[in-house]
Every structure is written in structure tokens, then in C-alpha cells.
Design a protein around this motif. Sequence first.
Motif, PDB file in Angstrom:
ATOM      1  N   THR A 203       0.805  -1.222   0.000  1.00 41.47           N
ATOM      2  CA  THR A 203       0.000   0.000   0.000  1.00 41.47           C
ATOM      3  C   THR A 203       0.839   1.274   0.000  1.00 41.47           C
ATOM      4  O   THR A 203       0.347   2.334  -0.374  1.00 41.47           O
ATOM      5  N   TYR A 256      -8.615  -3.422  -8.754  1.00 39.73           N
ATOM      6  CA  TYR A 256      -8.564  -2.062  -8.216  1.00 39.73           C
ATOM      7  C   TYR A 256      -8.268  -1.040  -9.310  1.00 39.73           C
ATOM      8  O   TYR A 256      -8.801   0.076  -9.281  1.00 39.73           O
ATOM      9  N   TYR A 269      -1.045   0.689  -9.537  1.00 37.27           N
ATOM     10  CA  TYR A 269      -1.516  -0.702  -9.478  1.00 37.27           C
ATOM     11  C   TYR A 269      -0.922  -1.514 -10.626  1.00 37.27           C
ATOM     12  O   TYR A 269      -0.567  -2.688 -10.450  1.00 37.27           O
ATOM     13  N   ASP A 486      -7.624  -0.481  -0.384  1.00 40.45           N
ATOM     14  CA  ASP A 486      -7.551  -1.939  -0.323  1.00 40.45           C
ATOM     15  C   ASP A 486      -7.003  -2.331   1.047  1.00 40.45           C
ATOM     16  O   ASP A 486      -7.632  -2.073   2.058  1.00 40.45           O
TER      17      ASP A 486
END
Length: 569
Positions: A203, A256, A269, A486
Motif C-alpha cells: 500500500t 482495483y 496498481y 484496499d
Amino acid sequence: MSELPPFLLFFAAALLAAFTRGLPRQLILLATPVVTGLYLWQGINPGTDVAYSVMGYELSILRADKLSLLFGYLFCIASFFGAIYALHVKDTTQHIAGMTYAGSALGAVFSGDLITLFIFWELLAISSVFLIWARGTERALKAGMRYLVYQVLSGVLLLAGALVYYHQTGTLEFNHIGLDVGVAGWLIFIAFGIKCAFPFLHTWLTDGYPEATVTGTVFLSAFTTKVAVYSLARGFAGEEILVYIGVTMACFPIFYAVIENDLRRVLAYSLINQVGFMVTGIGIGTALALNGAVAHAFSDVIFKGLLFMSMGAVLYRVGNINGSDLGGLYKSMPKTTALCVIGALSISAFPLFSGFVSKSMVMTALMQENHGYFWLLMLFASAGVFHHAGIKIPYFAFFHHDSGIRTQEAPTNMLVAMSVAAFLCLFIGMQPQYLYALLPWEVDYWPYDLTHVLAQTQLLFFSALAFVWLNKQGLYPPELHSVNLDAEWFYRRLIPAGTHRSVNLLARAKASMVTTVTNQIQGVQEQFGKSPLAKYHLSESWPTGSMVFWISMILAFLLLDIFSLGLLA
């Protein structure tokens, strides 16, 4: 001359950038990666090893072989087009951070021991976070702090693993480590995994990269994850768990990225998705798979850098990078549009583009090692990356509906940087033998056979058909103003909410306790006031009398205590 570590040239450039301005600084920024690249090409040969004894430990600051040299060339190329792209920037902090960051990446890949690697590992973290903070927004500040926590944690685990490894083996040499060594291997593996953006440890990338400056994101996309890929290739090649991790990395970001509105976050991503192919190749561990992993790292730095540069140019001119607010920009920025499409075709692995000649090596290795189910999942991942990066990025930024935005073309230096990257995407795709000649392991492979070309072309054709059909049916996720979380939901929502509720609960409990105790005291006071003893109280005014009463009681207890101590003595 061959004993000069290449990172020193970048550190010297960072120092000079602090004291120069204008044209002299620009020349320094452009010349440094060129001179360093030529030095690596002509002055350093595989087998070069420069080590020093420090406090009884042998530290190698320059260990060169074909693997480290390949990444050295790559980082010089990335620094070169990154420097061109940032020529218009006047912010001294960004230039110093960029050169230090690139130099730290070079220092890491040429480190011959774990302590030297740790030093550059931490320098990567410290220098890169300034490229996020330099944007100057509150979101960038917070994202940078979260990014730094992850990066420092990775360094702490690496140092702990290195110390345990030394205790177990008596050496700090950075060669193959593996997981069989126990705790040391797992600590180092997790440290590499954080920087490699393993699932649930990723992340920091999707949080931090989109908040960086326009030029800072280009540098960020090139170095941190690729240093981690290099480290995994050297230390953990052939570990089967990496196949499972890599396939997961290649697949989960697709979902995502498809729903994300911020196009730079879509590319973040996508970066995890592409690193997944590299990690899978390292996990397979054959010569073909390892060559495919490092070749794809080489290709990815270039085509992902091109895509980040094109979106950076849009952000620079428009001030917005949300897909829902863009569209029709091909009318104002036709050159940027064309260059972005080249990057999109490259990341999608179209034949004759760089992504095809590197990704196909990993896919072929999967089939050769009888990983049929994983091959199907990676085929899905390949189709997914075409959807979210190959189509979505150029479509929503430059085509789609006409947003009515009319702006200028990207600055000349940005166009030149993007053109350099686009040329390399095409050159590597059309002449892959030059990249293959640099690969560390000997292998006989050629991507352009009928099977590979037809299979990839069919995959891309039907993926494009699916995208068109979903859009026509209104089933494709719309671009909405939203924040998608997420795994970071745990520490950005759950933990803060839990902490807030706990604090409120404790505050209410404290208030209830204070109220109860106060009521009890008041009750005692009222009963005392009604008792016959009240007339002997020291004051008719109850608050003052109460104070004197309690002081008298405290003094009485104190005298009794002193008296009892005297008896005991």
C-alpha cells in the motif's frame, strides 16, 4: 578508475546541484547518467570487486557481474530520461533527492555484502520520500509519512536479518540466501518483499506514488521496486513461494485499477501487476525464467516511465488527473497522446514492442515447468493489464468524451524525454537480441515464432473486444470521484476508528467514575451536615469548613503514622 563506485558520481551531482542554478545545474543533471553509463560500459567488467575492511568486517562497495551491470545500465537510462523530463523544475530539493535516489539504487545493486546493501536500502527510503513531500499538499505529507514507515520497517528487517545471518553463517556476503537458513532468510525475504510490494505490503506504493510531484513519480517508478527485484533474483531465485506471490501480484491489482479514477494510481496498481511477472520468473528459477524476470524489469522501467511521464504531462498542463474529468485532450496534446499510446502498446505486450519480448519469456518458462494453472492466471493478468493500462489510460485521458479542456502541448523537455523512452520501447521490441545479449544467464530464446505472436495477438484482440462490449452495454465500471482503499483500509480506517472509539469509551468511563465518586462524597457531606457533629465543625461555611476538616483529618493520620514509626523504632 575501475575501482570508483558508480554511486559516487550521482552523489557528487547531488552535491553540485545544491550549489548551482540554471544551465550549469541542467548540464550536471544530464551529464551524470551519461558519464556513469559510459563508465559502467567501458570501465567496469564482470568480476570487478572492490572491498574494504571496516571494524573487522569485509564490506564490498563494488561487486560487478552481469546481473548488477544490467541493472546499472537500466538505472542510468532511467536517470537520463528522468533528468530531461525534470529540466524545467526549479526546486532544488527535487533535484538533490532525485540524484541521491538514483545513486542509492546504483549503490544497492553493486553492493557485495548485506551491510552495504542495508546502507543504500535506507538511503533509498530517505531520499525518495522527499519526492513525495515536495508536492507540498497535506495529502502528500501524510502519504509520505506512511511511505516512510514502510520503507524504514523494511530496512530494520533487513538489518536484523543480516545480523542473524552473520551469526548463523559467519559471513555477510550477499549471494544466494534462500529460506532454508531459517529466521535470517525470512527476515531478509520480508524486507525485500516490502520494497517489492508483495500483497498486503504494497500500500505504500499505491498510496505514495500518486501523491508525488509530476517529475518525482517518474523517478519513483524506476528504482525502489527494481532494486527489490534485483535483490530477490540474487538472494532467493528458485523459491517456489515466489511463484504463488508473483501470480497473486499480477492478478489482484487488476480489479482495483479498473475501478480507480486517479490515472496515476491506476499506473501504480499496474506497476505491481508488472512486478508480479518478475517475481513469478524469479520463483520459477530456471535460466529462461530469470532472464525473463530481469528483462521485463528492464522493459518495465522504460514503458512504465513513459506512461507516468505522459500522465505527468497531463497533470502539469491540466492540473487534474482524474479520468472522469478528462477526455478529448488529443486535440490539444497530440504528441503526448501518440507517445502515451506507444507506452500503452508496450505494457500490453503487443508484438514489436518491448513488453512482448520480455513478458513472453516468463510465460514460456511457466509452460516449460508445467505450471499450467499459473499460466492461465497470468494470461488473465495479461488481458487485465491491457484493459487498465493499455486501453483505460489513453482512452480516458485523451479520447472518451470531449471534456472541453483546451490546453497546450507538453513542454519540449517532457516531449524529448518521452520520445527517448518511446524509441527504446520500439527498438527493444524490434531488435530484442541487443537486450538478450546483456542478460546474465545463457539461454537460447527467440520471441517471434508463430505460436507466440498468434497467441498474444488473439489475446489482445478479444480483450479489446470485451472492453468495447462492456462499454456499449454500460457494464464497464464508470470513472467516479471516490477514494478506493484496499489493504490500507486496516490502518487508514479500522485502526483509527477503533482507537477513536476506545478513547471515547475511556473518556465516558472516566466521566462516569468521577460523577459516581462526586455523588458519593456529596452524599457523605450531606449526611455529615445533618449529624450532631456538624455543630462542632470548624466553620459555618461548608466549603471552607470542608477544606479545614479534610486538612485536619490528613494531619491526624500523619501524626498517627509518625507515632507508630516511633514505636517501631
